[in-house]
Design a protein around this motif. Sequence first.
Motif, short mmCIF file in Angstrom:
data_model
loop_
_atom_site.label_atom_id
_atom_site.label_comp_id
_atom_site.label_asym_id
_atom_site.label_seq_id
_atom_site.Cartn_x
_atom_site.Cartn_y
_atom_site.Cartn_z
N PRO A 124 0.85 -1.19 0.00
CA PRO A 124 0.00 0.00 0.00
C PRO A 124 0.89 1.24 0.00
O PRO A 124 1.88 1.29 0.74
CB PRO A 124 -0.76 -0.10 1.33
N GLY A 125 0.56 2.21 -0.82
CA GLY A 125 1.42 3.40 -0.88
C GLY A 125 0.67 4.58 -1.45
O GLY A 125 -0.43 4.46 -1.98
N LYS A 126 1.32 5.74 -1.33
CA LYS A 126 0.71 6.98 -1.87
C LYS A 126 1.80 7.82 -2.51
O LYS A 126 2.86 8.02 -1.92
CB LYS A 126 0.04 7.76 -0.73
N SER A 127 1.47 8.33 -3.68
CA SER A 127 2.43 9.17 -4.40
C SER A 127 1.98 10.63 -4.35
O SER A 127 0.84 10.93 -4.00
CB SER A 127 2.47 8.72 -5.86
N GLY A 128 2.89 11.50 -4.74
CA GLY A 128 2.56 12.92 -4.90
C GLY A 128 3.34 13.49 -6.07
O GLY A 128 4.40 12.95 -6.42
#
Length: 304
Positions: free
Chosen positions: A253-257
């Motif tokens: 699970p991850g989040k980018s910007g």
Amino acid sequence: MDYQEILEDIYQAIQPYAKEGKQADYIPELAKVNPDQFGMCINTIYGETASVGAADTRFSIQSISKVLSLAMCLSIKGDSLWERIGKEPSGTAFNSLVQLEIEKGIPRNPFINAGAIVMADLLLTHLENPEDDFLRFVRAVAGNDTIDYNRDVAASERSCGYLNAAIANMLKYHKTIDNDIERVLQFYFLMCSIEMSCRELSLAFMAFANHRRKFDYAGIILTPSQVKRINAILQTCGFYDEAGEFAYLVGLPGKSGVGGGIAAIYPLQYAVAVWSPRLNSKGNSVMGIKALELLTSQTKESIF
Ligand code: GLN
């Protein structure tokens, strides 16, 4: 597991990708960042830490802030949050308008811009001092009181934020947001403008990696089950129309910007953050994804 050695290997192995992609330039302030930078930091729940490159250089966390606003909104609203925002992957770009029109102003999930703009609206409604309260929460979760907004980046984004303004107008038309459109946009851009380093981000994401630890930061409280559910949404929606590819390549699970950062977690093991400003066509860091793919391949650790 010798994470320091693994990170150093990864740092070497990704060098061929150093010039691939290009940094976000639709936000004028971000176009000024030197694109040829890379940092990575991992923190395990056993207290180990390892880092390479510019792991202590702060960058614009942009959409990674949406994880923190989701934590706040879920703590404040509980399950009633889902009356205003969905939790299905969008399969569309982070700033897409099309789906929002078809689905009558209910954003698919909290991690696309439309969803995060609704969260900005909710926080404005429910917090006494939204700017201060959000920053206090971020500082508490990262354990660092020097983390701050970059108001130049926020103002720069507002100056050309036509698409986000269109999204906010569409939301207002459908009555999904209550506050004044300009106020909501300003607060949304401000949250995106927070600057953190890989080390700070990975420490902050330990709060999500270790859902058995009490989640109580600056009065924002989540149950272990709520933390796990945030992680589920990270898995399915954290990378917009590249969520499937990220799950396939990395398996965390991850989040980018669009600042080039990525924060990811291996539940009950570690949190990792990586940063490199050059992005692929989906707005995700080229070297960042590559580095995480190598991390889970070399360690043979992923959620799958
Ligand atoms: N502030 C950026 C925007 O609204 C955030 C996008 C991102 O990081 N994917 O366009």
